[in-house]
Design an enzyme around this catalytic site. Structure first.
Site, PDB file in Angstrom:
ATOM      1  CB  SER A   6      -6.759  91.296 -18.654  1.00 55.31           C
ATOM      2  OG  SER A   6      -6.948  92.668 -18.344  1.00 55.31           O
ATOM      3  CG  ASP A  33      -8.819  93.023 -14.875  1.00 56.44           C
ATOM      4  OD1 ASP A  33      -8.741  92.299 -13.857  1.00 56.44           O
ATOM      5  OD2 ASP A  33      -8.129  92.841 -15.897  1.00 56.44           O
ATOM      6  N   GLY A 146      -2.979  97.624 -16.390  1.00 61.04           N
ATOM      7  CA  GLY A 146      -2.320  96.641 -17.237  1.00 61.04           C
ATOM      8  C   GLY A 146      -0.898  97.082 -17.544  1.00 61.04           C
ATOM      9  CG  ASP A 181      -4.712  89.308 -13.254  1.00 59.18           C
ATOM     10  OD1 ASP A 181      -4.138  89.772 -14.257  1.00 59.18           O
ATOM     11  OD2 ASP A 181      -5.785  89.759 -12.794  1.00 59.18           O
ATOM     12  N   GLY A 203      -3.036  90.353 -20.382  1.00 62.85           N
ATOM     13  CA  GLY A 203      -3.628  91.581 -20.908  1.00 62.85           C
ATOM     14  C   GLY A 203      -2.793  92.136 -22.044  1.00 62.85           C
TER      15      GLY A 203
HETATM   16  C1  DX5 Z   1      -4.327  94.265 -12.858  1.00 68.20           C
HETATM   17  C2  DX5 Z   1      -5.423  93.484 -13.558  1.00 68.20           C
HETATM   18  C3  DX5 Z   1      -4.984  92.630 -14.683  1.00 68.20           C
HETATM   19  C4  DX5 Z   1      -3.914  93.093 -15.559  1.00 68.20           C
HETATM   20  C5  DX5 Z   1      -3.431  92.173 -16.630  1.00 68.20           C
HETATM   21  O1  DX5 Z   1      -4.874  95.177 -11.995  1.00 68.20           O
HETATM   22  O2  DX5 Z   1      -6.100  92.673 -12.643  1.00 68.20           O
HETATM   23  O3  DX5 Z   1      -5.826  91.613 -15.091  1.00 68.20           O
HETATM   24  O4  DX5 Z   1      -4.233  94.334 -16.058  1.00 68.20           O
HETATM   25  O5  DX5 Z   1      -2.740  92.914 -17.586  1.00 68.20           O
HETATM   26  P1  DX5 Z   1      -1.217  92.651 -17.970  1.00 68.20           P
HETATM   27  O6  DX5 Z   1      -1.147  91.268 -18.542  1.00 68.20           O
HETATM   28  O7  DX5 Z   1      -0.942  93.710 -18.987  1.00 68.20           O
HETATM   29  O8  DX5 Z   1      -0.383  92.785 -16.729  1.00 68.20           O
HETATM   30 ZN    ZN Z   2      -7.414  90.895 -13.266  1.00 65.99          ZN
END
Ligand code: DX5
Ligand code: ZN
Length: 231
Positions: A6, A33, A146, A181, A203
């Site tokens: 992400s 995203d 994220g 996710d 992400g």
């Molecule tokens: C959340 C998003 C993600 C997320 C992943 O709203 O859909 O894809 O940001 O990021 P990490 O791995 O940092 O949680």
């Molecule tokens: Zn996502």
């Protein structure tokens, strides 16, 4: 288990370089995203079809691109993402009125369809769609940004989907991909692989200021090989 980045924690002025780095590290699926400033609880705006088109043009056709639509009007605007060159549209069950119809329409363009559910949404809301879906995405954070903490209570949900998908496959039906996710890092990767996840969105665990993507990916792959989760 595979991994897809992400890009929410990327420096968007250097997005092209970051994506090149991800591809060079061996990643061949990019998770985009999309937030519209309305649907997610923190009212964030990320990016839309124009940026996705730029990413597609830069990376070419060999990379798989999905768009995770965290938007209020996916039923009206999904075609913009198809036109931007995505391989798969992933829409939220909570944000769509007529999901079977949305699947039919997107499939008629040749693009794949995923259904995503929030941590507090029951699996029973998505199960009836399983025969038609190309992917099921279980959110392990509340969507919005994220870098949030992983919610381990989604385990049962993941296991229920794994079981239902395996049964559907055995009876000759489609085999939707099972994705997760939010909050995935090297320390919990082996645990979710053991639950039966096919592909994890990562992400901040991949794109951060501490280390290059290749190093972070390697840490995840080492954890998967050892089968060890630390917490
Ligand atoms: C959340 C998003 C993600 C997320 C992943 O709203 O859909 O894809 O940001 O990021 P990490 O791995 O940092 O949680
Ligand atoms: Zn996502």
């Amino acid at each position: 288990m595979e991994v897809t980045p992400s890009i929410l924690t990327a420096d968007f002025c250097k997005l092209g370089e970051t994506l090149d780095e991800a591809i060079e590290a061996g990643l061949n699926w990019i998770h985009m995203d999309v937030m519209d400033g309305n649907w997610v609880i923190n009212k964030t705006i990320t990016f839309g079809p124009a940026i996705i088109r730029s990413v597609r043009d830069r990376l070419g056709e060999d990379v798989f691109i999905d768009c995770h639509l965290m938007i209020s009007n996916a039923e009206e605007t999904w075609i913009q993402y198809v036109d931007a060159g995505v391989d798969m549209v992933i829409a939220h069950i909570e944000a769509v009125q007529d999901f079977p119809e949305l699947i039919r329409r997107i499939h008629s363009t040749g693009v794949q369809v995923g259904c995503v559910l929030n941590p507090d949404t029951p699996v029973s809301d998505v199960m009836p769609l399983l025969p038609e879906l190309d992917l099921v995405l279980v959110m392990s954070v509340v969507p919005g940004k994220g870098g949030q903490s992983f919610m381990p209570q989604v385990e049962n949900k993941v296991r229920e989907f794994r079981k239902a998908i395996d049964e559907q496959e055995k009876s000759g039906g489609k085999t939707p991909i099972l994705m997760i996710d939010g909050g995935i890092k090297h320390h919990n990767a082996a645990m979710i692989a053991d639950w039966g996840i096919d592909i994890a969105v990562v992400g901040s665990g991949l794109i951060n200021d501490n280390a290059p993507i290749s190093h972070n990916l390697n840490e995840i792959q080492k954890a998967l090989e050892s089968g060890q989760s630390t917490h």
